[in-house]
Scaffold this motif. Structure first.
Motif, PDB file in Angstrom:
ATOM      1  N   LEU A  39       0.824  -1.212   0.000  1.00 43.61           N
ATOM      2  CA  LEU A  39       0.000   0.000   0.000  1.00 43.61           C
ATOM      3  C   LEU A  39       0.856   1.260   0.000  1.00 43.61           C
ATOM      4  O   LEU A  39       0.575   2.221  -0.737  1.00 43.61           O
TER       5      LEU A  39
ATOM      6  N   ARG B 212      -8.678   2.233   7.263  1.00 44.43           N
ATOM      7  CA  ARG B 212      -9.310   1.013   7.782  1.00 44.43           C
ATOM      8  C   ARG B 212      -8.307   0.024   8.370  1.00 44.43           C
ATOM      9  O   ARG B 212      -8.692  -0.898   9.095  1.00 44.43           O
TER      10      ARG B 212
ATOM     11  N   VAL C 253     -11.406  -7.340   1.763  1.00 41.38           N
ATOM     12  CA  VAL C 253     -10.247  -6.460   1.581  1.00 41.38           C
ATOM     13  C   VAL C 253      -9.495  -6.836   0.309  1.00 41.38           C
ATOM     14  O   VAL C 253      -9.023  -5.968  -0.429  1.00 41.38           O
TER      15      VAL C 253
ATOM     16  N   SER D 198      -9.776   5.766  -2.615  1.00 38.55           N
ATOM     17  CA  SER D 198      -9.881   4.360  -2.264  1.00 38.55           C
ATOM     18  C   SER D 198      -8.659   3.893  -1.473  1.00 38.55           C
ATOM     19  O   SER D 198      -8.767   3.135  -0.495  1.00 38.55           O
TER      20      SER D 198
ATOM     21  N   THR E   9      -8.832   5.369   1.994  1.00 43.93           N
ATOM     22  CA  THR E   9      -9.798   4.614   2.812  1.00 43.93           C
ATOM     23  C   THR E   9      -9.171   3.330   3.341  1.00 43.93           C
ATOM     24  O   THR E   9      -9.398   2.938   4.489  1.00 43.93           O
ATOM     25  N   MET E  10      -8.367   2.688   2.506  1.00 42.34           N
ATOM     26  CA  MET E  10      -7.713   1.456   2.929  1.00 42.34           C
ATOM     27  C   MET E  10      -6.766   1.712   4.103  1.00 42.34           C
ATOM     28  O   MET E  10      -6.737   0.956   5.077  1.00 42.34           O
TER      29      MET E  10
ATOM     30  N   MET F 118     -10.700  -5.206  -2.720  1.00 41.35           N
ATOM     31  CA  MET F 118     -10.492  -3.756  -2.783  1.00 41.35           C
ATOM     32  C   MET F 118      -9.060  -3.389  -3.145  1.00 41.35           C
ATOM     33  O   MET F 118      -8.790  -2.271  -3.569  1.00 41.35           O
ATOM     34  N   VAL F 119      -8.121  -4.334  -2.967  1.00 44.38           N
ATOM     35  CA  VAL F 119      -6.708  -4.044  -3.207  1.00 44.38           C
ATOM     36  C   VAL F 119      -6.411  -4.020  -4.699  1.00 44.38           C
ATOM     37  O   VAL F 119      -6.860  -4.890  -5.448  1.00 44.38           O
TER      38      VAL F 119
END
Length: 408
Positions: free
Chosen positions: A171, A216, A230, A209, A212-213, A233-234
């Motif tokens: 990330l 979270r 998850v 996005s 947001t990750m 979403m990655v």
């Protein structure tokens, strides 16, 4: 002056009598599990060169090490961590080995932490290192060993929390963060500091996005099924593969029948620089600290000349004993079979009696009776030491039991 000599330095303590026996019993039970998995014992020096544990390789800062000098003015340290020490041994003694190396240890480590933290500066650790295997089966094997070892110690209620540092690194790589920002964010997430994470992310030029990750991450823990959304979403490959690795480990642990002991935490991030994949800790009630920590460190051994992957863990025996005591778990230390108390005139018979018991593999304490000590004191001594039997060999060669039960 004499009284001052009885005290230990701050951060260390004496362990004696039944507590010491129970500690050794726990270590033996855990070592038995390691040996069942085919791990071989290794011992490393109590002190080594300072460079073995520098920032890239060690788990503590230079300030937290006990440092001193040898006659040649080399800087030495009491080992603060076992993993770099074993990595050095592997680079030296197993350089030509192509088959995975399995090593286990029981050692003490030393950390010169601040006095106000209230932590011991000397702790006992027992653990394993699996060198030369980068498969998910190796990850699952060491986690299975953690669970089996804790069960063998007598612990019944505990949980192993499993994370993946590659998820976070994927990330931050996607976000284009520099090293300083990554480290600040890591500390905020590890401490579950939601507001701090939000403030830092608000200053980054990243997609909504991805932001947001990051926000979270501190709350991404639970079962792997709960974290399944998850993965969808990655968008970066590195983070997605990290989750896939956890899925493989979960499947293998189900084969072991141990998956119920494991939960997952994508917000678990280690301060140790050498971890490269899975990281994990084990917790139980009765102590505020983790009782096990470990993970994968695929880039550590290359610094010692052998470029191979590795994974391992350490069980903190002191914390484990504290938890067992507070949970009132009985630790079955091997008792001494008997105390043989004898009158001075039957010394020869007493020695023969004790020898016969020892030949039967029965631990036996032989005590010459003193006129200054009463039978009641001897009996109380036997009770304190938890002897199975206490026998008095009298002058007439008759034998009297000082405890209930009778003669051997």
């Amino acid at each position: 002056m004499a009284a001052s000599l009885l005290h230990t330095p701050e951060g260390v303590r004496d362990i004696y009598d039944r507590e010491c026996a129970r500690k050794l019993a726990i270590q033996e039970k855990i070592s038995h599990i390691f040996h069942l998995y085919g791990y071989e014992d290794i011992e490393t020096p109590t002190f080594e060169y300072f460079d073995i544990f520098n920032k890239e390789r060690g788990s503590v800062t230079s300030q937290e090490m006990f440092k001193f000098f040898d006659r040649d003015n080399n800087t030495l340290v009491l080992r603060p961590d076992m993993t770099p020490a074993i990595a050095r041994c592997v680079g030296k003694y197993f350089f030509e080995e192509t088959v995975p190396v399995r090593l286990c240890y029981r050692e003490r480590t030393f950390t010169n932490n601040s006095s106000y933290q209230g932590r011991q500066k000397e702790i006992t650790q027992t653990g394993v290192e699996l060198i030369g295997d980068d498969a998910s089966t190796a990850d699952a094997e060491v986690i299975a060993m953690v669970i089996e070892a804790l069960k063998a110690s007598g612990l019944k209620e505990f949980q192993v929390e499993l994370g993946q540092v590659e998820f976070f690194r994927g990330l931050t790589e996607e976000a284009g963060m520099d090293q300083e920002t990554r480290e600040t964010l890591r500390e905020l997430i590890e401490n579950k500091n939601y507001f701090g994470v939000e403030e830092l992310i608000s200053r980054q030029r990243i997609s909504d996005s991805l932001g947001t990750m990051f926000l979270r991450l501190p709350e991404l823990f639970g079962t792997l099924d709960q974290l399944g959304q998850v993965k969808a979403m990655v968008t970066n490959e590195r983070s997605r593969k990290a989750i896939e690795r956890l899925e493989k480990i979960q499947a293998i642990l189900e084969s072991y029948g141990l998956a119920d002991y494991v939960s997952y935490d994508l917000g678990m991030l280690s301060k140790y620089q050498y971890y490269t994949g899975i990281i994990f800790k084990a917790y139980t009630y009765g102590t505020g600290e983790y009782i096990v920590n470990g993970g994968r460190y695929d880039k550590l051994l290359v610094q010692f000349g052998k470029d191979v992957p590795a994974v391992g863990f350490a069980i903190i025996i002191d914390q484990l004993m504290l938890a067992l005591a507070r949970q009132k778990v009985e630790i079955a230390a091997e008792p001494t079979a008997a105390m043989v108390l004898y009158d001075p005139r039957v010394q020869e018979q007493a020695v023969k009696m004790a020898r016969e018991l020892r030949n039967q593999q029965k631990k036996t304490v032989l005590i010459r009776k003193s006129s200054k000590i009463s039978l009641t004191e001897y009996k109380n001594f036997a009770l304190r030491k938890e002897f199975q039997q206490a026998l008095w060999l009298k002058e007439d060669k008759s034998i009297v039991s000082l405890l209930e039960g009778g003669a051997l």
